[in-house]
Write a protein that holds these residues in place. Structure first.
Motif, PDB file in Angstrom:
ATOM      1  N   VAL A  38      27.141  10.186 -13.555  1.00 32.27           N
ATOM      2  CA  VAL A  38      25.734   9.952 -13.872  1.00 32.27           C
ATOM      3  C   VAL A  38      25.125  11.237 -14.447  1.00 32.27           C
ATOM      4  N   ALA A  39      24.256  11.074 -15.428  1.00 29.60           N
ATOM      5  CA  ALA A  39      23.546  12.240 -15.968  1.00 29.60           C
ATOM      6  C   ALA A  39      22.562  12.697 -14.898  1.00 29.60           C
ATOM      7  N   ASP A  40      22.741  13.888 -14.404  1.00 31.16           N
ATOM      8  CA  ASP A  40      21.922  14.387 -13.301  1.00 31.16           C
ATOM      9  C   ASP A  40      21.410  15.778 -13.649  1.00 31.16           C
ATOM     10  N   GLU A  41      20.104  15.891 -13.831  1.00 27.71           N
ATOM     11  CA  GLU A  41      19.502  17.152 -14.236  1.00 27.71           C
ATOM     12  C   GLU A  41      19.680  18.233 -13.169  1.00 27.71           C
ATOM     13  N   GLU A  42      19.571  17.856 -11.909  1.00 27.73           N
ATOM     14  CA  GLU A  42      19.732  18.839 -10.833  1.00 27.73           C
ATOM     15  C   GLU A  42      21.168  19.364 -10.774  1.00 27.73           C
ATOM     16  N   ALA A  43      22.140  18.486 -10.983  1.00 24.92           N
ATOM     17  CA  ALA A  43      23.536  18.928 -11.002  1.00 24.92           C
ATOM     18  C   ALA A  43      23.773  19.872 -12.176  1.00 24.92           C
ATOM     19  N   ALA A  44      23.201  19.554 -13.327  1.00 24.49           N
ATOM     20  CA  ALA A  44      23.356  20.418 -14.503  1.00 24.49           C
ATOM     21  C   ALA A  44      22.738  21.793 -14.252  1.00 24.49           C
ATOM     22  N   GLU A  45      21.566  21.816 -13.622  1.00 21.71           N
ATOM     23  CA  GLU A  45      20.917  23.090 -13.307  1.00 21.71           C
ATOM     24  C   GLU A  45      21.736  23.884 -12.286  1.00 21.71           C
ATOM     25  N   ALA A  46      22.255  23.201 -11.286  1.00 16.44           N
ATOM     26  CA  ALA A  46      23.079  23.870 -10.270  1.00 16.44           C
ATOM     27  C   ALA A  46      24.335  24.454 -10.908  1.00 16.44           C
ATOM     28  N   LYS A  47      24.938  23.691 -11.823  1.00 19.50           N
ATOM     29  CA  LYS A  47      26.132  24.175 -12.514  1.00 19.50           C
ATOM     30  C   LYS A  47      25.817  25.425 -13.337  1.00 19.50           C
ATOM     31  N   THR A  48      24.676  25.429 -14.006  1.00 18.99           N
ATOM     32  CA  THR A  48      24.248  26.593 -14.789  1.00 18.99           C
ATOM     33  C   THR A  48      24.070  27.808 -13.883  1.00 18.99           C
ATOM     34  N   ASP A  49      23.458  27.597 -12.720  1.00 23.74           N
ATOM     35  CA  ASP A  49      23.267  28.690 -11.762  1.00 23.74           C
ATOM     36  C   ASP A  49      24.606  29.211 -11.247  1.00 23.74           C
ATOM     37  N   LEU A  50      25.543  28.307 -10.958  1.00 22.09           N
ATOM     38  CA  LEU A  50      26.864  28.710 -10.481  1.00 22.09           C
ATOM     39  C   LEU A  50      27.615  29.512 -11.539  1.00 22.09           C
ATOM     40  N   VAL A  51      27.530  29.071 -12.785  1.00 22.53           N
ATOM     41  CA  VAL A  51      28.182  29.798 -13.887  1.00 22.53           C
ATOM     42  C   VAL A  51      27.608  31.208 -13.999  1.00 22.53           C
ATOM     43  N   ALA A  52      26.291  31.328 -13.894  1.00 23.33           N
ATOM     44  CA  ALA A  52      25.651  32.648 -13.977  1.00 23.33           C
ATOM     45  C   ALA A  52      26.106  33.549 -12.835  1.00 23.33           C
ATOM     46  N   LEU A  53      26.180  33.002 -11.632  1.00 22.65           N
ATOM     47  CA  LEU A  53      26.616  33.775 -10.473  1.00 22.65           C
ATOM     48  C   LEU A  53      28.077  34.206 -10.611  1.00 22.65           C
ATOM     49  N   LEU A  54      28.928  33.287 -11.042  1.00 19.32           N
ATOM     50  CA  LEU A  54      30.341  33.612 -11.249  1.00 19.32           C
ATOM     51  C   LEU A  54      30.507  34.688 -12.319  1.00 19.32           C
ATOM     52  N   MET A  55      29.683  34.614 -13.353  1.00 16.55           N
ATOM     53  CA  MET A  55      29.774  35.579 -14.445  1.00 16.55           C
ATOM     54  C   MET A  55      29.316  36.960 -13.985  1.00 16.55           C
ATOM     55  N   THR A  56      28.170  37.038 -13.324  1.00 12.98           N
ATOM     56  CA  THR A  56      27.633  38.354 -12.959  1.00 12.98           C
ATOM     57  C   THR A  56      28.380  38.991 -11.784  1.00 12.98           C
ATOM     58  N   ASP A  57      28.748  38.207 -10.785  1.00 11.44           N
ATOM     59  CA  ASP A  57      29.377  38.768  -9.587  1.00 11.44           C
ATOM     60  C   ASP A  57      30.896  38.903  -9.691  1.00 11.44           C
ATOM     61  N   TYR A  58      31.536  38.047 -10.497  1.00 16.16           N
ATOM     62  CA  TYR A  58      33.007  38.025 -10.531  1.00 16.16           C
ATOM     63  C   TYR A  58      33.607  38.171 -11.925  1.00 16.16           C
ATOM     64  N   GLY A  59      32.777  38.275 -12.953  1.00 12.31           N
ATOM     65  CA  GLY A  59      33.284  38.419 -14.314  1.00 12.31           C
ATOM     66  C   GLY A  59      34.007  37.190 -14.824  1.00 12.31           C
ATOM     67  N   VAL A  60      33.647  36.019 -14.294  1.00 12.35           N
ATOM     68  CA  VAL A  60      34.290  34.761 -14.673  1.00 12.35           C
ATOM     69  C   VAL A  60      33.550  34.147 -15.860  1.00 12.35           C
ATOM     70  N   THR A  61      34.303  33.732 -16.874  1.00 12.31           N
ATOM     71  CA  THR A  61      33.718  33.073 -18.046  1.00 12.31           C
ATOM     72  C   THR A  61      34.552  31.844 -18.406  1.00 12.31           C
ATOM     73  N   ASP A  62      34.060  31.084 -19.332  1.00 15.19           N
ATOM     74  CA  ASP A  62      34.784  29.937 -19.893  1.00 15.19           C
ATOM     75  C   ASP A  62      35.265  28.946 -18.828  1.00 15.19           C
ATOM     76  N   ILE A  63      34.392  28.612 -17.894  1.00 13.77           N
ATOM     77  CA  ILE A  63      34.757  27.664 -16.841  1.00 13.77           C
ATOM     78  C   ILE A  63      34.782  26.263 -17.439  1.00 13.77           C
ATOM     79  N   ARG A  64      35.848  25.523 -17.120  1.00 11.88           N
ATOM     80  CA  ARG A  64      35.982  24.177 -17.674  1.00 11.88           C
ATOM     81  C   ARG A  64      36.861  23.325 -16.763  1.00 11.88           C
ATOM     82  N   LEU A  65      36.657  22.033 -16.853  1.00 10.90           N
ATOM     83  CA  LEU A  65      37.512  21.091 -16.141  1.00 10.90           C
ATOM     84  C   LEU A  65      38.726  20.850 -17.019  1.00 10.90           C
ATOM     85  N   VAL A  66      39.887  21.255 -16.545  1.00 10.47           N
ATOM     86  CA  VAL A  66      41.124  21.133 -17.301  1.00 10.47           C
ATOM     87  C   VAL A  66      41.711  19.738 -17.133  1.00 10.47           C
ATOM     88  N   GLU A  67      41.713  19.252 -15.889  1.00 10.32           N
ATOM     89  CA  GLU A  67      42.334  17.957 -15.619  1.00 10.32           C
ATOM     90  C   GLU A  67      41.718  17.345 -14.364  1.00 10.32           C
TER      91      GLU A  67
END
Length: 99
Positions: A38-67
């Motif tokens: 389902v298209a969920d705005e809150e999930a999309a916002e949470a995902k954006t926040d998680l990506v930002a946290l992973l990037m700044t705290d752990y240097g993680v980029t290019d997160i994607r669902l592989v399979e």
């Protein structure tokens, strides 16, 4: 049985502790799972926040669902210039549906 020589195992729980990065990637996978059904705005916002946290705290980029299979979700990402993947059991990822 607890192995007293293994410092990675909690003697009370008899399991290895989960790294913060793994918990954040699991949370990202859970938000991805919600968005798959389902298209969920809150999930999309949470995902954006998680990506930002992973990037700044752990240097993680290019997160994607592989399979995605009946057994697991595989998440790919880059860290320190290297490609990594991690798998989470489908039951664990989709437990978010039970909330």
């Amino acid at each position: 049985m607890t192995d007293s020589n293994n410092t990675n195992i909690d003697p009370l729980l008899e399991v290895e502790p989960v790294n913060d990065i793994d918990l954040l990637l699991l949370s990202w996978a859970q938000m991805e799972a919600i968005e798959l059904i389902v298209a969920d705005e809150e999930a999309a916002e949470a995902k954006t926040d998680l990506v930002a946290l992973l990037m700044t705290d752990y240097g993680v980029t290019d997160i994607r669902l592989v399979e995605r299979t009946y057994e697991y979700y595989e998440v790919g990402y880059r860290q320190g210039g290297e490609e990594h993947t991690t798998r989470f059991e489908t039951v664990e990822v989709e437990s978010i549906y039970d909330l």
